[in-house]
Motif scaffolding. Structure first.
Motif, PDB file in Angstrom:
ATOM      1  N   LYS A   1      41.541  46.374  26.936  1.00  0.00           N
ATOM      2  CA  LYS A   1      40.523  46.788  27.912  1.00  0.00           C
ATOM      3  C   LYS A   1      39.121  46.486  27.389  1.00  0.00           C
ATOM      4  O   LYS A   1      38.259  47.371  27.332  1.00  0.00           O
ATOM      5  CB  LYS A   1      40.676  48.269  28.220  1.00  0.00           C
ATOM      6  N   THR A   2      38.891  45.242  27.032  1.00  0.00           N
ATOM      7  CA  THR A   2      37.587  44.840  26.517  1.00  0.00           C
ATOM      8  C   THR A   2      37.452  43.322  26.603  1.00  0.00           C
ATOM      9  O   THR A   2      38.450  42.630  26.809  1.00  0.00           O
ATOM     10  CB  THR A   2      37.423  45.287  25.047  1.00  0.00           C
ATOM     11  N   ILE A   3      36.221  42.843  26.455  1.00  0.00           N
ATOM     12  CA  ILE A   3      35.962  41.412  26.346  1.00  0.00           C
ATOM     13  C   ILE A   3      35.473  41.164  24.920  1.00  0.00           C
ATOM     14  O   ILE A   3      34.336  41.506  24.570  1.00  0.00           O
ATOM     15  CB  ILE A   3      34.906  40.927  27.358  1.00  0.00           C
ATOM     16  N   GLN A   4      36.316  40.617  24.084  1.00  0.00           N
ATOM     17  CA  GLN A   4      35.960  40.434  22.678  1.00  0.00           C
ATOM     18  C   GLN A   4      34.868  39.391  22.492  1.00  0.00           C
ATOM     19  O   GLN A   4      34.021  39.530  21.607  1.00  0.00           O
ATOM     20  CB  GLN A   4      37.206  40.060  21.874  1.00  0.00           C
ATOM     21  N   ASP A   5      34.877  38.345  23.290  1.00  0.00           N
ATOM     22  CA  ASP A   5      33.909  37.271  23.138  1.00  0.00           C
ATOM     23  C   ASP A   5      33.347  36.905  24.509  1.00  0.00           C
ATOM     24  O   ASP A   5      33.908  36.064  25.219  1.00  0.00           O
ATOM     25  CB  ASP A   5      34.563  36.047  22.489  1.00  0.00           C
ATOM     26  N   PRO A   6      32.198  37.494  24.914  1.00  0.00           N
ATOM     27  CA  PRO A   6      31.622  37.204  26.234  1.00  0.00           C
ATOM     28  C   PRO A   6      31.216  35.749  26.418  1.00  0.00           C
ATOM     29  O   PRO A   6      31.026  35.298  27.563  1.00  0.00           O
ATOM     30  CB  PRO A   6      30.392  38.123  26.284  1.00  0.00           C
TER      31      PRO A   6
END
Length: 224
Positions: free
Chosen positions: A209-214
């Motif tokens: 539940k995240t974006i590690q590398d936008p």
């Protein structure tokens, strides 16, 4: 798996489909799809009251596999999904029945109405207008709840994942079975039948539940 158990699983699917007036396709492909669907769910029984349709988290990353039982195509995806800024990144590896492979990086920026498709094998990029609206990952409001099950086991904590299974009718004799986790509404699998494509399935895994590398949403320099 014994033949007796295989028959029991198929019979259970047929009874479930009959209760919801779902036509079961004839032939081995239809039977195989039924067995695949039930085996993948590992049905343990309904629990509690009927859940309501849900919406997945705003940020989501993971992998997906998409294919059909006729093996006319297959696709592996790595994806990043951002419902806050309405953007999607896909790195897709696809192949057809002949074994021909193709890779494409797909960046969809819905707020800017722009889509970039970058082909790493020849380093070419196609920029086009994005005319489709952004759609959140969610259980559609018109989906019918079928059952709550455990993927895996329920004897001990952390042995399985509590999952809700839904059915969605999309047209004449066209329908999908969707499974989402009870906690956080994470998408797990989708099994669809249509007259044209027969059975198509998709499964998601390694979800976070995240974006590690936008920066994945930034198009490559070749797209400038």
């Amino acid at each position: 798996m014994s033949l007796l158990l295989l028959c029991d699983l198929l019979r259970a699917f047929q009874q479930l489909a009959k209760g919801f007036e779902i036509p079961i396709p004839r032939g081995d492909s239809g039977k195989m799809a039924a067995v695949l669907f039930i085996c993948s769910l590992f049905f343990l029984g309904a629990l509690g009251s009927a859940p309501k349709p849900c919406t997945s988290p705003d940020l989501l990353e993971g992998q997906r596999y998409i294919g059909d039982l006729k093996r006319t195509f297959g696709e592996e995806e790595t994806f990043s999904y951002d419902a806050v800024q309405k953007r999607i990144y896909l790195y897709r590896s696809m192949w057809d029945a002949s074994g021909k492979k193709l890779a494409v990086m797909d960046i969809m920026l819905f707020q800017q109405s722009i889509r970039y498709q970058f082909y790493p094998q020849n380093k070419t990029c196609v920029k086009s207008a994005l005319r489709t609206p952004f759609q959140r990952i969610a259980v559609p409001s018109n989906a019918t709840f079928l059952s709550q099950i455990y993927l895996g086991g329920s004897s001990e904590p952390r042995e399985g994942v509590l999952t809700n299974v839904w059915m969605l009718t999309t047209g004449d004799s066209e329908y999908c079975f969707l499974s989402f986790t009870e906690s956080n509404c994470l998408p797990l699998s989708e099994v669809c039948f249509s007259k044209d494509k027969s059975w198509v399935f998709a499964t998601s895994f390694n979800l976070t539940k995240t974006i590690q590398d936008p920066s994945v949403f930034n198009p490559p320099s070749e797209c400038a």
